[in-house]
Enzyme design. Structure first.
Site, PDB file in Angstrom:
ATOM      1  N   CYS A   2       0.841  -1.181   0.000  1.00  0.00           N
ATOM      2  CA  CYS A   2       0.000   0.000   0.000  1.00  0.00           C
ATOM      3  C   CYS A   2       0.885   1.243   0.000  1.00  0.00           C
ATOM      4  CB  CYS A   2      -0.943   0.092   1.183  1.00  0.00           C
ATOM      5  SG  CYS A   2      -2.034  -1.306   1.329  1.00  0.00           S
ATOM      6  N   ARG A  27       4.048  -0.472  -4.664  1.00  0.00           N
ATOM      7  CA  ARG A  27       3.753  -0.970  -3.319  1.00  0.00           C
ATOM      8  C   ARG A  27       2.450  -1.753  -3.261  1.00  0.00           C
ATOM      9  NH1 ARG A  27       6.778   1.548   0.526  1.00  0.00           N
ATOM     10  NH2 ARG A  27       5.284   0.983   2.117  1.00  0.00           N
ATOM     11  N   TRP A  73      -2.676  -2.900  -1.594  1.00  0.00           N
ATOM     12  CA  TRP A  73      -2.320  -4.316  -1.730  1.00  0.00           C
ATOM     13  C   TRP A  73      -3.123  -4.995  -0.632  1.00  0.00           C
ATOM     14  CZ3 TRP A  73      -0.200  -8.284   1.169  1.00  0.00           C
ATOM     15  CH2 TRP A  73       0.291  -9.382   0.459  1.00  0.00           C
ATOM     16  N   ASN A  99      -1.620   2.320   5.608  1.00  0.00           N
ATOM     17  CA  ASN A  99      -0.715   1.279   5.126  1.00  0.00           C
ATOM     18  C   ASN A  99      -0.283   0.476   6.342  1.00  0.00           C
ATOM     19  OD1 ASN A  99       2.811   1.416   4.271  1.00  0.00           O
ATOM     20  ND2 ASN A  99       1.407  -0.261   4.038  1.00  0.00           N
ATOM     21  N   GLY A 100      -0.561  -0.824   6.328  1.00  0.00           N
ATOM     22  CA  GLY A 100      -0.175  -1.664   7.465  1.00  0.00           C
ATOM     23  C   GLY A 100      -1.269  -2.652   7.795  1.00  0.00           C
ATOM     24  N   GLU A 484      17.831 -17.445  -7.731  1.00  0.00           N
ATOM     25  CA  GLU A 484      17.403 -16.103  -8.131  1.00  0.00           C
ATOM     26  C   GLU A 484      16.817 -16.109  -9.549  1.00  0.00           C
ATOM     27  OE1 GLU A 484      16.714 -13.531  -6.654  1.00  0.00           O
ATOM     28  OE2 GLU A 484      16.847 -11.890  -8.058  1.00  0.00           O
ATOM     29  N   LYS A 488      13.005 -14.988 -10.403  1.00  0.00           N
ATOM     30  CA  LYS A 488      12.677 -13.919 -11.368  1.00  0.00           C
ATOM     31  C   LYS A 488      11.632 -14.404 -12.359  1.00  0.00           C
ATOM     32  CE  LYS A 488      13.790 -11.108  -9.822  1.00  0.00           C
ATOM     33  NZ  LYS A 488      14.407 -11.052  -8.561  1.00  0.00           N
ATOM     34  N   GLU A 491       8.171 -14.828 -10.654  1.00  0.00           N
ATOM     35  CA  GLU A 491       7.573 -13.543 -10.269  1.00  0.00           C
ATOM     36  C   GLU A 491       6.889 -12.830 -11.417  1.00  0.00           C
ATOM     37  OE1 GLU A 491      10.044 -11.276  -6.840  1.00  0.00           O
ATOM     38  OE2 GLU A 491      11.197 -11.730  -8.620  1.00  0.00           O
ATOM     39  N   HIS A 507      18.264 -36.154  -6.623  1.00  0.00           N
ATOM     40  CA  HIS A 507      17.438 -36.552  -5.477  1.00  0.00           C
ATOM     41  C   HIS A 507      15.994 -36.101  -5.654  1.00  0.00           C
ATOM     42  CE1 HIS A 507      20.975 -37.956  -3.453  1.00  0.00           C
ATOM     43  NE2 HIS A 507      21.568 -36.781  -3.663  1.00  0.00           N
ATOM     44  N   LYS A 606       6.273  -4.623  -3.931  1.00  0.00           N
ATOM     45  CA  LYS A 606       7.711  -4.407  -3.814  1.00  0.00           C
ATOM     46  C   LYS A 606       8.150  -4.382  -2.359  1.00  0.00           C
ATOM     47  CE  LYS A 606      11.627  -2.774  -5.743  1.00  0.00           C
ATOM     48  NZ  LYS A 606      12.144  -4.086  -6.114  1.00  0.00           N
TER      49      LYS A 606
HETATM   50  C1  G6P Z   1       9.207  -8.551  -2.058  1.00  0.00           C
HETATM   51  C2  G6P Z   1       9.749  -8.070  -3.374  1.00  0.00           C
HETATM   52  C3  G6P Z   1      11.071  -8.776  -3.674  1.00  0.00           C
HETATM   53  C4  G6P Z   1      12.052  -8.566  -2.534  1.00  0.00           C
HETATM   54  C5  G6P Z   1      11.458  -8.991  -1.187  1.00  0.00           C
HETATM   55  C6  G6P Z   1      12.322  -8.527  -0.031  1.00  0.00           C
HETATM   56  O1  G6P Z   1       8.827  -9.874  -2.158  1.00  0.00           O
HETATM   57  O2  G6P Z   1       8.828  -8.310  -4.409  1.00  0.00           O
HETATM   58  O3  G6P Z   1      11.622  -8.257  -4.870  1.00  0.00           O
HETATM   59  O4  G6P Z   1      13.213  -9.298  -2.788  1.00  0.00           O
HETATM   60  O5  G6P Z   1      10.176  -8.395  -1.010  1.00  0.00           O
HETATM   61  O6  G6P Z   1      12.310  -7.132  -0.003  1.00  0.00           O
HETATM   62  P1  G6P Z   1      13.413  -6.222   0.639  1.00  0.00           P
HETATM   63  O7  G6P Z   1      12.957  -4.826   0.377  1.00  0.00           O
HETATM   64  O8  G6P Z   1      13.444  -6.543   2.098  1.00  0.00           O
HETATM   65  O9  G6P Z   1      14.697  -6.539  -0.017  1.00  0.00           O
END
Ligand code: G6P
Length: 611
Positions: A2, A27, A73, A99-100, A484, A488, A491, A507, A606
């Site tokens: 949010c 956000r 969100w 927000n929260g 990673e 990606k 996501e 395994h 994010k």
């Molecule tokens: C969310 C974002 C990711 C990020 C993660 C941790 O899931 O979409 O891209 O890696 O949070 O966020 P931070 O701000 O703590 O690195």
């Protein structure tokens, strides 16, 4: 999660708020709304993106020099028009954006319902404003006093802004656990979850502390804490450039951020490293270096991509400093009664510096006497402020939801930390230390070269865009890169992907391999190279389609793999900074070809400020 924006001053609030919400859309983006004082306290809200709200208001008269806005969100209540913010109080004299998460909202709601309050939405946030109204009317006090009293009853996290129908020059905001920044202009004020909606109007900002209440009234700002004590506002200068939060000719922020990596890594090294002089400085570590050298162990905490950066760091720290390292998901760490001793060093990695689980894990470790370092990107963020010391990544604002440049900047900072500690501790020879500094200095150029693979990777993406599964395999330093790469792809393209240590394939994941299954090997020239070759052969024997990221000039894997991506070679400890680049590009192009919303993938946010 949010985004919130507020404005009060002499300009039209609506354009400022809409633009601000677009900047904060990373956000959360399932619904959006605004409240203005245009012939009454009017709330306009809509399911969907900010642009949908904007379209729905194209015919509406929106003149007001005060307003608040929210992009959501969803946590409590599905994304729909009613659950979108702002929320009115029962009598519709007040409106709130939040927000929260309010953890005790249901007991508060029951009590308010008993008193006759009727709720419109399923959200926890609406309870907050009803509670404030209830106190405001019963005590007949100032609004900020009612908010202060309400805060004492609320359990949870929040950044809120409240507007009052009867006060056209007043906004009141408060925070606990969720970010809140005030922009201080000439006869105008801005409120936002981060500085991006503010930057084009003023560089003077105040980062609000937890439990503080900001009152903006008649062009004056005052801050009190939850005990009603006056606080002195600390105005800081923003160092962000406006162009850093714009797309700059790229189709998506994610692509821009991928391409920014040579520069962001350079920015991260700037002033910290001079290989020819053998200098490595990290100002933030200076006061704690002796304690770190003598620590028995290092614990690294993070979530998502930051956790992956932590895994790379584990290999680097143990290799060079010989200090045992544990890497843990912050969300697990905080709830499992971990053993933390005084003097343990805990490194919390977070791009946003606001991730709720990381922040809570940090507080837990701190309360047990650990020394806490932060590796954050957002200056002044909650995690950065809660640590004893740390180093910023200086990657610049990262707006694409899928993290790219933050990852490479985190790995860079963590490498600097490891080398500094190793040097002071004497666990690295002077020659190797020097060599690593030169290797680091050469990284931006090598990343730049890896980015030249973009066209080749685009073609590859076309081949694989309709795949339904992907396997990513790597060993040693490249194992976290496999994780990673898979993250990606998941996501942003919604293709199921798994990252595995290549040797673990036998395994379990090997059972998935058939002639449809793309298997991405990160197989650059390092100490596990021969072993990875065996793993590639195991996949080929089962007719899997192998895409291999290899070191430039590799000849052996060329004969086995279906597709080869050649990246520049560096010291093996630094290879994640290079080998991750084609994986970022591959996921980006596949997602674009599948018509996915790359910068705002479904269900993600994010900055995850809820647990
Ligand atoms: C969310 C974002 C990711 C990020 C993660 C941790 O899931 O979409 O891209 O890696 O949070 O966020 P931070 O701000 O703590 O690195």
């Amino acid at each position: 999660m949010c985004g919130i924006v507020g404005y009060v001053g002499y300009r039209q609030a609506y354009p400022i708020i809409i633009k601000g919400l677009k900047r904060l859309e990373y956000r959360g983006y399932d619904s959006a709304g605004i409240a203005l004082l245009n012939g009454g306290l009017n709330v306009y809200k809509k399911k969907g993106k900010v642009s949908e709200l904007e379209d729905s208001l194209s015919e509406t008269e929106l003149a007001s020099t005060i307003g608040i806005g929210h992009t959501r969100w969803a946590t409590h209540g599905e994304p729909n028009d009613v659950n979108a913010h702002p929320h009115y109080s029962a009598k519709e004299n007040l409106a709130i954006i939040h927000n929260g998460i309010i953890e005790n909202y249901s007991s508060l709601k029951e009590e308010l319902v008993r008193k006759g309050h009727i709720f419109q939405s399923d959200t926890d946030s609406e309870v907050f404003i009803h509670l404030i109204e209830d106190i405001y009317e019963n005590l007949n006090c100032q609004l900020e006093e009612a908010i202060r009293i309400a805060m004492n009853q609320i359990v949870g996290a929040y950044a809120i802004v409240v507007m009052d129908k009867t006060a056209p020059d007043q906004l009141i905001a408060a925070r606990k656990g969720s970010p809140l920044v005030v922009g201080v202009g000439k006869n105008e004020f801005f409120l936002a979850s981060d500085a991006t909606p503010i930057i084009e109007y003023t560089n003077d900002v105040i980062y609000i502390n937890d439990f503080d209440i900001v009152t903006i009234r008649n062009g004056e700002l005052s801050i009190r804490n939850i005990d009603a004590q006056i606080q002195t506002p600390y105005i800081q200068k923003l160092e962000m450039e406006l162009e850093s939060i714009e797309k700059g000719g790229f189709e998506h922020f994610m692509l821009k951020e991928i391409f920014e990596q040579p520069r962001s890594i350079k920015d991260c090294l700037r002033g910290r490293l001079a290989a020819d002089k053998g200098h490595l400085v990290l100002g933030g570590l200076r006061d704690y270096i002796n304690k770190v050298i003598n620590t028995d162990r290092i614990i690294i905490l993070g979530c998502g991509t930051s956790w992956h950066a932590g895994l790379v760091a584990e290999y680097i720290f143990e290799e060079f400093t010989r200090i045992p390292v544990e890497v843990e998901y912050a969300s697990e760490f905080r709830y499992r009664n971990p053993i933390i001793k005084e003097g343990d060093v805990v490194i919390v990695i977070s791009q946003s510096g606001e991730t709720a689980d990381s922040l809570a894990a940090l507080e837990l470790a701190k309360s047990k006497g650990a020394i806490i370092f932060g590796v954050c990107n957002v200056v002044g963020s909650s995690i950065a402020r809660a640590t004893h010391a740390g180093a910023y990544t200086h990657a610049g604002p990262e707006i694409g939801v899928a993290s790219t440049k933050a990852f490479t900047a985190q790995v860079t900072v963590l490498t600097l930390m490891a080398l500094l500690i190793a040097n002071k501790k004497g666990t690295i020879s002077e020659a190797s230390f020097r060599n690593m500094l030169y290797e680091l200095e050469a990284i931006p150029e090598k990343v730049d070269k890896a980015l030249k693979l973009n066209d080749q990777i685009k073609k590859l993406a076309l081949e694989f865009k309709d795949s339904t599964n992907f396997l990513y395999l790597g060993r040693g330093y490249n194992f976290p890169v496999a994780l990673e790469g898979a993250l990606k792809l998941k996501e942003i393209s919604y293709i199921h992907a798994e990252g595995y240590p290549a040797a673990e394939m036998k395994h379990g994941p090997i059972a998935l391999i058939d002639n449809e299954m793309p298997v991405v090997f990160i197989a650059t020239n390092d100490s596990s190279y021969d072993k990875v070759i065996s793993n590639i052969q195991e996949v080929k024997a089962r007719k899997g389609r192998v895409i291999a990221v290899v070191s430039e000039g590799d000849s052996r894997i060329k004969t086995m793999a279906d597709y080869i991506i050649e990246v520049p070679q560096a010291h093996e400890a630094l290879m994640p900074l290079i080998s991750v680049i084609p994986l970022q590009l591959l996921s980006y192009h596949i997602a674009v070809m599948r018509g996915c919303d790359v910068d705002q993938p479904r269900n993600l946010a994010k900055s995850v400020t809820v647990e």
